[in-house]
Design a protein around this motif. Structure first.
Motif, PDB file in Angstrom:
ATOM      1  N   ILE A   1       5.556 -10.443  -1.486  1.00 53.36           N
ATOM      2  CA  ILE A   1       4.982 -10.581  -0.144  1.00 53.36           C
ATOM      3  C   ILE A   1       4.862  -9.209   0.515  1.00 53.36           C
ATOM      4  CG2 ILE A   1       5.377 -11.500   2.177  1.00 53.36           C
ATOM      5  CD1 ILE A   1       6.838 -13.872   0.778  1.00 53.36           C
ATOM      6  N   ALA A   2       5.909  -8.391   0.405  1.00 56.55           N
ATOM      7  CA  ALA A   2       5.895  -7.062   1.013  1.00 56.55           C
ATOM      8  C   ALA A   2       4.797  -6.185   0.403  1.00 56.55           C
ATOM      9  CB  ALA A   2       7.257  -6.390   0.859  1.00 56.55           C
ATOM     10  N   VAL A   3       4.670  -6.219  -0.922  1.00 57.11           N
ATOM     11  CA  VAL A   3       3.618  -5.432  -1.584  1.00 57.11           C
ATOM     12  C   VAL A   3       2.246  -5.906  -1.123  1.00 57.11           C
ATOM     13  CG1 VAL A   3       2.526  -4.923  -3.806  1.00 57.11           C
ATOM     14  CG2 VAL A   3       5.011  -4.806  -3.591  1.00 57.11           C
ATOM     15  N   PHE A   4       2.054  -7.209  -1.037  1.00 57.66           N
ATOM     16  CA  PHE A   4       0.769  -7.761  -0.605  1.00 57.66           C
ATOM     17  C   PHE A   4       0.440  -7.331   0.828  1.00 57.66           C
ATOM     18  CE2 PHE A   4      -1.681 -11.080   1.537  1.00 57.66           C
ATOM     19  CZ  PHE A   4      -2.842 -11.068   0.771  1.00 57.66           C
ATOM     20  N   ILE A   5       1.382  -7.529   1.745  1.00 64.64           N
ATOM     21  CA  ILE A   5       1.137  -7.168   3.149  1.00 64.64           C
ATOM     22  C   ILE A   5       0.904  -5.668   3.286  1.00 64.64           C
ATOM     23  CG2 ILE A   5       2.185  -7.037   5.450  1.00 64.64           C
ATOM     24  CD1 ILE A   5       3.536  -9.746   4.801  1.00 64.64           C
ATOM     25  N   GLY A   6       1.720  -4.863   2.607  1.00 59.13           N
ATOM     26  CA  GLY A   6       1.543  -3.411   2.651  1.00 59.13           C
ATOM     27  C   GLY A   6       0.189  -2.986   2.110  1.00 59.13           C
ATOM     28  N   THR A   7      -0.252  -3.623   1.038  1.00 59.96           N
ATOM     29  CA  THR A   7      -1.557  -3.294   0.445  1.00 59.96           C
ATOM     30  C   THR A   7      -2.694  -3.681   1.386  1.00 59.96           C
ATOM     31  OG1 THR A   7      -0.641  -3.570  -1.772  1.00 59.96           O
ATOM     32  CG2 THR A   7      -3.048  -3.651  -1.557  1.00 59.96           C
ATOM     33  N   VAL A   8      -2.607  -4.860   1.990  1.00 62.96           N
ATOM     34  CA  VAL A   8      -3.639  -5.280   2.950  1.00 62.96           C
ATOM     35  C   VAL A   8      -3.676  -4.307   4.125  1.00 62.96           C
ATOM     36  CG1 VAL A   8      -4.285  -7.076   4.610  1.00 62.96           C
ATOM     37  CG2 VAL A   8      -3.648  -7.710   2.285  1.00 62.96           C
ATOM     38  N   MET A   9      -2.505  -3.932   4.639  1.00 59.80           N
ATOM     39  CA  MET A   9      -2.459  -2.958   5.738  1.00 59.80           C
ATOM     40  C   MET A   9      -3.077  -1.630   5.317  1.00 59.80           C
ATOM     41  SD  MET A   9       1.365  -3.594   7.307  1.00 59.80           S
ATOM     42  CE  MET A   9       1.267  -2.195   8.432  1.00 59.80           C
ATOM     43  N   LEU A  10      -2.792  -1.196   4.111  1.00 63.44           N
ATOM     44  CA  LEU A  10      -3.335   0.064   3.601  1.00 63.44           C
ATOM     45  C   LEU A  10      -4.852  -0.006   3.498  1.00 63.44           C
ATOM     46  CD1 LEU A  10      -2.576   2.870   2.469  1.00 63.44           C
ATOM     47  CD2 LEU A  10      -2.423   1.800   0.228  1.00 63.44           C
ATOM     48  N   ILE A  11      -5.357  -1.108   2.956  1.00 60.62           N
ATOM     49  CA  ILE A  11      -6.811  -1.285   2.835  1.00 60.62           C
ATOM     50  C   ILE A  11      -7.465  -1.305   4.212  1.00 60.62           C
ATOM     51  CG2 ILE A  11      -8.621  -2.942   2.163  1.00 60.62           C
ATOM     52  CD1 ILE A  11      -6.743  -3.657  -0.241  1.00 60.62           C
ATOM     53  N   LEU A  12      -6.874  -2.034   5.125  1.00 57.33           N
ATOM     54  CA  LEU A  12      -7.434  -2.090   6.492  1.00 57.33           C
ATOM     55  C   LEU A  12      -7.389  -0.724   7.144  1.00 57.33           C
ATOM     56  CD1 LEU A  12      -5.979  -5.487   7.765  1.00 57.33           C
ATOM     57  CD2 LEU A  12      -8.327  -5.000   7.016  1.00 57.33           C
ATOM     58  N   ASN A  13      -6.328   0.035   6.918  1.00 57.66           N
ATOM     59  CA  ASN A  13      -6.217   1.372   7.472  1.00 57.66           C
ATOM     60  C   ASN A  13      -7.295   2.299   6.906  1.00 57.66           C
ATOM     61  OD1 ASN A  13      -4.700   3.409   9.083  1.00 57.66           O
ATOM     62  ND2 ASN A  13      -4.391   4.311   7.064  1.00 57.66           N
ATOM     63  N   VAL A  14      -7.468   2.254   5.596  1.00 61.97           N
ATOM     64  CA  VAL A  14      -8.465   3.112   4.942  1.00 61.97           C
ATOM     65  C   VAL A  14      -9.878   2.699   5.335  1.00 61.97           C
ATOM     66  CG1 VAL A  14      -9.437   3.769   2.709  1.00 61.97           C
ATOM     67  CG2 VAL A  14      -6.974   3.735   3.022  1.00 61.97           C
ATOM     68  N   SER A  15     -10.156   1.388   5.307  1.00 59.09           N
ATOM     69  CA  SER A  15     -11.515   0.938   5.648  1.00 59.09           C
ATOM     70  C   SER A  15     -11.806   1.191   7.120  1.00 59.09           C
ATOM     71  CB  SER A  15     -11.698  -0.550   5.302  1.00 59.09           C
ATOM     72  OG  SER A  15     -10.872  -1.355   6.100  1.00 59.09           O
ATOM     73  N   GLY A  16     -10.801   1.120   7.982  1.00 56.40           N
ATOM     74  CA  GLY A  16     -10.991   1.396   9.400  1.00 56.40           C
ATOM     75  C   GLY A  16     -11.314   2.855   9.641  1.00 56.40           C
ATOM     76  N   LYS A  17     -10.748   3.739   8.827  1.00 57.57           N
ATOM     77  CA  LYS A  17     -11.003   5.182   8.958  1.00 57.57           C
ATOM     78  C   LYS A  17     -12.436   5.519   8.558  1.00 57.57           C
ATOM     79  CE  LYS A  17      -6.856   6.502  10.104  1.00 57.57           C
ATOM     80  NZ  LYS A  17      -6.557   6.656  11.491  1.00 57.57           N
ATOM     81  N   GLU A  18     -12.933   4.829   7.519  1.00 55.84           N
ATOM     82  CA  GLU A  18     -14.287   5.133   7.045  1.00 55.84           C
ATOM     83  C   GLU A  18     -15.349   4.652   8.015  1.00 55.84           C
ATOM     84  OE1 GLU A  18     -14.745   3.758   3.057  1.00 55.84           O
ATOM     85  OE2 GLU A  18     -13.063   4.931   2.335  1.00 55.84           O
ATOM     86  N   GLU A  19     -15.043   3.589   8.780  1.00 56.65           N
ATOM     87  CA  GLU A  19     -16.012   3.074   9.746  1.00 56.65           C
ATOM     88  C   GLU A  19     -16.059   3.946  10.994  1.00 56.65           C
ATOM     89  OE1 GLU A  19     -15.054  -0.969  10.569  1.00 56.65           O
ATOM     90  OE2 GLU A  19     -15.307  -1.582   8.483  1.00 56.65           O
ATOM     91  N   ALA A  20     -14.972   4.630  11.294  1.00 51.49           N
ATOM     92  CA  ALA A  20     -14.897   5.415  12.534  1.00 51.49           C
ATOM     93  C   ALA A  20     -15.729   6.658  12.458  1.00 51.49           C
ATOM     94  CB  ALA A  20     -13.441   5.772  12.810  1.00 51.49           C
TER      95      ALA A  20
END
Length: 153
Positions: A134-153
């Protein structure tokens, strides 16, 4: 300090829940929500979804011990040396690290990963998993959202 607390919390909660599963769930199925969620004792000799569970030798060692160990070292390096990372990114990396440590501990100590959370709907069944997953999954989703959010900005 927060990353250390997150890693420690994930690892400790993962260990406690796995010890509970090993002690109280072997040979039992505890139905929590009928037709949807049960607690079981399962051993996963492979990676996610039991991939590589029947393989042996050097390939198995590389994929299940060496590769995760390298990722763990890389995550520790990033968390210790990149002080400018935003807290959100540090927490996502810490969740991944804590989960990776929990599952690697199992592989080294028991030769298998202990799983106990079992979800199912009708004939559809999700493979059992654990707190580290669960921790790996949540951390990975957060990481993806963080990276994808940076590219949109």
């Amino acid at each position: 300090m927060i990353p250390f607390l997150v890693v420690s919390a994930v690892f400790i909660i993962d260990r406690i829940t796995k010890i509970f599963a090993m002690k109280f769930l072997k040979g039992k199925v505890v139905t929590v929500i009928p037709g949807f969620f049960s607690l079981v004792f399962a051993e996963n000799k492979g990676a996610a979804f039991s991939i590589l569970s029947s393989s042996t030798g050097a390939g198995r060692f590389l994929m299940l011990i060496a590769f995760p160990a390298v990722i763990i070292v890389a995550l520790i390096y990033l968390l210790l040396t990149k002080k400018e990372y935003p807290l959100y990114l540090k927490i996502s990396l810490s969740l991944i690290l804590g989960g990776a440590l929990g599952n690697l501990y199992d592989r080294i100590v028991y030769g298998t990963v202990v799983d106990f959370l079992d979800f199912h709907v009708g004939k559809y069944h999700w493979p059992a998993f654990n707190v580290a997953d669960i921790a790996v999954f949540i951390g990975t989703v957060m990481l993806i959202l963080n990276v994808s959010g940076k590219e949109e900005a």
